[in-house]
Write a protein that holds these residues in place. Sequence first.
Motif, PDB file in Angstrom:
ATOM      1  N   CYS A 142       0.847  -1.193   0.000  1.00 34.91           N
ATOM      2  CA  CYS A 142       0.000   0.000   0.000  1.00 34.91           C
ATOM      3  C   CYS A 142       0.887   1.250   0.000  1.00 34.91           C
ATOM      4  O   CYS A 142       1.159   1.839   1.053  1.00 34.91           O
ATOM      5  CB  CYS A 142      -0.925  -0.004   1.217  1.00 34.91           C
ATOM      6  SG  CYS A 142      -2.151   1.316   1.201  1.00 34.91           S
ATOM      7  N   PRO A 169      -6.734   1.204  -0.976  1.00 33.75           N
ATOM      8  CA  PRO A 169      -7.767   0.324  -0.427  1.00 33.75           C
ATOM      9  C   PRO A 169      -9.188   0.804  -0.693  1.00 33.75           C
ATOM     10  O   PRO A 169     -10.091  -0.005  -0.931  1.00 33.75           O
ATOM     11  CB  PRO A 169      -7.451   0.309   1.076  1.00 33.75           C
ATOM     12  CG  PRO A 169      -5.991   0.608   1.148  1.00 33.75           C
ATOM     13  CD  PRO A 169      -5.709   1.548   0.023  1.00 33.75           C
ATOM     14  N   THR A 173     -12.158  -1.540  -2.227  1.00 34.58           N
ATOM     15  CA  THR A 173     -13.399  -1.841  -1.509  1.00 34.58           C
ATOM     16  C   THR A 173     -14.615  -1.309  -2.256  1.00 34.58           C
ATOM     17  O   THR A 173     -15.681  -1.942  -2.249  1.00 34.58           O
ATOM     18  CB  THR A 173     -13.363  -1.268  -0.082  1.00 34.58           C
ATOM     19  OG1 THR A 173     -13.128   0.151  -0.134  1.00 34.58           O
ATOM     20  CG2 THR A 173     -12.267  -1.929   0.744  1.00 34.58           C
ATOM     21  N   VAL A 184     -17.142  -6.483   3.639  1.00 31.68           N
ATOM     22  CA  VAL A 184     -15.812  -6.099   3.158  1.00 31.68           C
ATOM     23  C   VAL A 184     -15.086  -5.337   4.274  1.00 31.68           C
ATOM     24  O   VAL A 184     -15.611  -4.372   4.830  1.00 31.68           O
ATOM     25  CB  VAL A 184     -15.920  -5.227   1.896  1.00 31.68           C
ATOM     26  CG1 VAL A 184     -14.536  -4.755   1.452  1.00 31.68           C
ATOM     27  CG2 VAL A 184     -16.613  -6.006   0.777  1.00 31.68           C
ATOM     28  N   VAL A 186     -11.108  -3.914   5.787  1.00 31.47           N
ATOM     29  CA  VAL A 186      -9.731  -3.549   5.463  1.00 31.47           C
ATOM     30  C   VAL A 186      -8.877  -3.651   6.718  1.00 31.47           C
ATOM     31  O   VAL A 186      -9.246  -3.142   7.782  1.00 31.47           O
ATOM     32  CB  VAL A 186      -9.654  -2.112   4.911  1.00 31.47           C
ATOM     33  CG1 VAL A 186      -8.199  -1.714   4.648  1.00 31.47           C
ATOM     34  CG2 VAL A 186     -10.492  -1.980   3.648  1.00 31.47           C
ATOM     35  N   ARG A 188      -5.024  -2.704   7.781  1.00 29.68           N
ATOM     36  CA  ARG A 188      -3.784  -2.054   7.376  1.00 29.68           C
ATOM     37  C   ARG A 188      -2.641  -2.464   8.289  1.00 29.68           C
ATOM     38  O   ARG A 188      -2.823  -2.597   9.502  1.00 29.68           O
ATOM     39  CB  ARG A 188      -3.942  -0.545   7.406  1.00 29.68           C
ATOM     40  CG  ARG A 188      -4.668   0.058   6.215  1.00 29.68           C
ATOM     41  CD  ARG A 188      -4.788   1.555   6.371  1.00 29.68           C
ATOM     42  NE  ARG A 188      -4.917   2.252   5.103  1.00 29.68           N
ATOM     43  CZ  ARG A 188      -6.073   2.590   4.549  1.00 29.68           C
ATOM     44  NH1 ARG A 188      -7.215   2.298   5.171  1.00 29.68           N
ATOM     45  NH2 ARG A 188      -6.095   3.226   3.380  1.00 29.68           N
ATOM     46  N   THR A 201      -4.591  -5.770   3.776  1.00 32.18           N
ATOM     47  CA  THR A 201      -5.358  -6.974   3.492  1.00 32.18           C
ATOM     48  C   THR A 201      -6.830  -6.602   3.474  1.00 32.18           C
ATOM     49  O   THR A 201      -7.326  -5.944   4.389  1.00 32.18           O
ATOM     50  CB  THR A 201      -5.115  -8.064   4.556  1.00 32.18           C
ATOM     51  OG1 THR A 201      -3.710  -8.363   4.606  1.00 32.18           O
ATOM     52  CG2 THR A 201      -5.881  -9.342   4.222  1.00 32.18           C
ATOM     53  N   ILE A 202      -7.523  -7.015   2.427  1.00 34.25           N
ATOM     54  CA  ILE A 202      -8.943  -6.724   2.279  1.00 34.25           C
ATOM     55  C   ILE A 202      -9.687  -8.039   2.103  1.00 34.25           C
ATOM     56  O   ILE A 202      -9.299  -8.872   1.281  1.00 34.25           O
ATOM     57  CB  ILE A 202      -9.203  -5.784   1.082  1.00 34.25           C
ATOM     58  CG1 ILE A 202      -8.396  -4.490   1.256  1.00 34.25           C
ATOM     59  CG2 ILE A 202     -10.691  -5.492   0.938  1.00 34.25           C
ATOM     60  CD1 ILE A 202      -8.468  -3.559   0.069  1.00 34.25           C
ATOM     61  N   ARG A 203     -10.735  -8.208   2.891  1.00 32.60           N
ATOM     62  CA  ARG A 203     -11.496  -9.456   2.877  1.00 32.60           C
ATOM     63  C   ARG A 203     -12.959  -9.182   2.542  1.00 32.60           C
ATOM     64  O   ARG A 203     -13.498  -8.145   2.933  1.00 32.60           O
ATOM     65  CB  ARG A 203     -11.401 -10.146   4.246  1.00 32.60           C
ATOM     66  CG  ARG A 203      -9.973 -10.416   4.698  1.00 32.60           C
ATOM     67  CD  ARG A 203      -9.929 -10.949   6.126  1.00 32.60           C
ATOM     68  NE  ARG A 203      -8.560 -11.223   6.556  1.00 32.60           N
ATOM     69  CZ  ARG A 203      -7.767 -10.337   7.152  1.00 32.60           C
ATOM     70  NH1 ARG A 203      -8.222  -9.106   7.387  1.00 32.60           N
ATOM     71  NH2 ARG A 203      -6.544 -10.669   7.506  1.00 32.60           N
TER      72      ARG A 203
END
Length: 214
Positions: A142, A169, A173, A184, A186, A188, A201-203
Amino acid sequence: MRPARVDYDVVAHLYDTTPHRTKPIDPDLLSFIGQRATTADITVLDVGCGTGNQLIANRPILTDARMVGLDRSSGMLYQARLKGPDIAWVQADGSVLPFQTDSFDFITCQFALHHIQNKAAMLRETFRVLRHRGRFVVRNVCPQDCPDWLFYDYFPESLVIDLEDFWPPESITAEMDKAGFVAVAVEREPLLRKNHICLVTIRGGKPLSGERVI
């Protein structure tokens, strides 16, 4: 369409000799399977798999799972096949996934999204092939969070390139929301030292058809 910044077919045979290529078991995968009643018939896809190190690291915890690694570099996939002959390795662009809808329970894209030029299409395609109640995890550098990274001090032109290649990010998203992902989130990882790059990381998940998400 801009040309690829790195020809991975040329460097593939050297890729695993560079630092930090060995991977631990993916903690997000561990968390995901820990929430399931059974791991039978689980399917895993890694988009931008490179030489396959993450899937190979994950294999011991899912010995019977269908695992698929996708990359557009034939050279990287050649190296992956040598190490993981029991994993399916597919050459394709991440924005046009050659799989049927609802094919995978768990999909990752680790340190590869910046290589995919049509990122919005990739996120839509990932949602399409993800099964209901499946999980998608994207992890990447990032640069927006660490313009004072030591590397950028020495090579400021690299920051300009990275800000072009790496979506912030908020952009990721937003496109995941448009694609239909739910929950969703985030996470960091800030710059702790000047020689450490910031990560994100984004889920996101895919609900059951008609399921109400609160």
